[in-house]
Design a protein around this motif. Structure first.
Motif, PDB file in Angstrom:
ATOM      1  N   THR A 163      29.768 -29.153  -1.888  1.00  0.00           N
ATOM      2  CA  THR A 163      30.455 -29.467  -0.645  1.00  0.00           C
ATOM      3  C   THR A 163      29.519 -29.519   0.540  1.00  0.00           C
ATOM      4  O   THR A 163      28.453 -28.894   0.545  1.00  0.00           O
ATOM      5  N   ALA A 164      29.933 -30.276   1.541  1.00  0.00           N
ATOM      6  CA  ALA A 164      29.199 -30.348   2.797  1.00  0.00           C
ATOM      7  C   ALA A 164      29.673 -29.277   3.771  1.00  0.00           C
ATOM      8  O   ALA A 164      29.108 -29.127   4.849  1.00  0.00           O
ATOM      9  N   PRO A 190      23.167 -31.673   1.340  1.00  0.00           N
ATOM     10  CA  PRO A 190      22.632 -32.400   0.181  1.00  0.00           C
ATOM     11  C   PRO A 190      21.871 -31.467  -0.748  1.00  0.00           C
ATOM     12  O   PRO A 190      21.361 -30.432  -0.327  1.00  0.00           O
ATOM     13  N   PHE A 191      21.783 -31.844  -2.014  1.00  0.00           N
ATOM     14  CA  PHE A 191      21.049 -31.043  -2.991  1.00  0.00           C
ATOM     15  C   PHE A 191      20.366 -31.994  -3.962  1.00  0.00           C
ATOM     16  O   PHE A 191      20.724 -33.172  -4.069  1.00  0.00           O
ATOM     17  N   SER A 192      19.393 -31.497  -4.683  1.00  0.00           N
ATOM     18  CA  SER A 192      18.702 -32.309  -5.674  1.00  0.00           C
ATOM     19  C   SER A 192      19.342 -32.091  -7.045  1.00  0.00           C
ATOM     20  O   SER A 192      19.922 -31.030  -7.311  1.00  0.00           O
ATOM     21  N   THR A 193      19.233 -33.099  -7.890  1.00  0.00           N
ATOM     22  CA  THR A 193      19.741 -32.965  -9.255  1.00  0.00           C
ATOM     23  C   THR A 193      19.026 -31.830  -9.972  1.00  0.00           C
ATOM     24  O   THR A 193      19.641 -31.071 -10.734  1.00  0.00           O
ATOM     25  N   GLU A 250      31.529 -42.400  -3.787  1.00  0.00           N
ATOM     26  CA  GLU A 250      30.774 -43.189  -4.774  1.00  0.00           C
ATOM     27  C   GLU A 250      29.274 -43.064  -4.558  1.00  0.00           C
ATOM     28  O   GLU A 250      28.489 -43.034  -5.517  1.00  0.00           O
ATOM     29  N   SER A 251      28.844 -42.987  -3.289  1.00  0.00           N
ATOM     30  CA  SER A 251      27.418 -42.934  -2.986  1.00  0.00           C
ATOM     31  C   SER A 251      26.784 -41.628  -3.460  1.00  0.00           C
ATOM     32  O   SER A 251      25.561 -41.557  -3.620  1.00  0.00           O
TER      33      SER A 251
END
Length: 225
Positions: A75-76, A98-101, A10-11
């Motif tokens: 994916t991580a 992590p990635f940016s929108t 969810e986060s």
């Protein structure tokens, strides 16, 4: 644009959906692989690999069996094996967390451009015949001497690209950028693997000629190039 987001965290899912909405992209979300296989796929699938029920790579493979919808894996996992396997199962791109929108949207736009390029290539000739080989773009199926070839999506796209201009050498970078992605990280090993498997399925290695250090071309065995 409408996308299916397959993400159980969810986060990650909520801020991602909010970010995509600012680019005019509507998100439908499911949290399991089973739900993804039943859902309306929309224009794009954003697929997490670490799902609680079915591995995301298997979900990708099963989606690709029924649809050509663009798929980006999220994916991580950092293992190159997972990335290559996912792409070979039919994913169009891979984005590590992590990635940016902003980066994700840029990747989606790049995949869309490549998809349109392949579609334009296929539409030039609905059924192309090269000796005993026939490629029917309407059904996305290739036949050799009347027998259907069991090609993966990437093998089919590779064959279509090479067959668009028989005898012409297509450089490795163009193949990777058209069939896979710009700045492909696989160092060409995945391309060589697909060429090898495609040659085996065509039954004669002479169908695809390697111009060392340059690229590949499609020729009909027994004909002058």
């Amino acid at each position: 644009m409408r996308v299916l987001l397959v993400e159980d965290d969810e986060s990650i899912a909520e801020p991602l959906a909010d970010g995509l909405s600012r680019y005019g992209i509507h998100t439908d979300r499911v949290v399991t692989g089973a739900e993804a296989l039943r859902a309306q796929l929309g224009d794009f699938v954003l697929l997490d690999l670490g799902l609680p029920d079915i591995d995301g790579i298997d979900v990708c493979r099963r989606l690709r069996q029924v649809s050509d919808v663009p798929i980006i894996m999220l994916t991580a996992r950092g293992d190159e094996t997972d990335r290559v396997l996912g792409l070979e199962m039919g994913a169009d791109d891979y984005l590590p967390k992590p990635f940016s929108t902003r980066e994700l949207v840029a990747r989606m736009r790049a995949v869309s451009r490549r998809t349109r390029t392949v579609a334009r290539t296929e539409s030039r000739d609905a059924a192309r015949t090269l000796g005993p080989l026939t490629i029917d773009e309407r059904t996305r199926q290739a036949y050799l001497s009347g027998e259907a070839l069991a090609l993966t999506p990437k093998e089919y796209q590779l064959l279509v690209l090479l067959a668009a201009d028989p005898g012409a050498v297509v450089d490795r970078r163009r193949i990777l950028e058209t069939v896979w992605e710009p700045n492909f990280f696989g160092r060409g090993k995945t391309l060589d693997f697909h060429v090898a498997t495609l040659r085996r399925k065509l039954g004669d290695a002479r169908w695809i000629e390697n111009r060392r250090g340059v690229g590949f071309r499609l020729v009909v065995p027994g004909r002058d190039g």
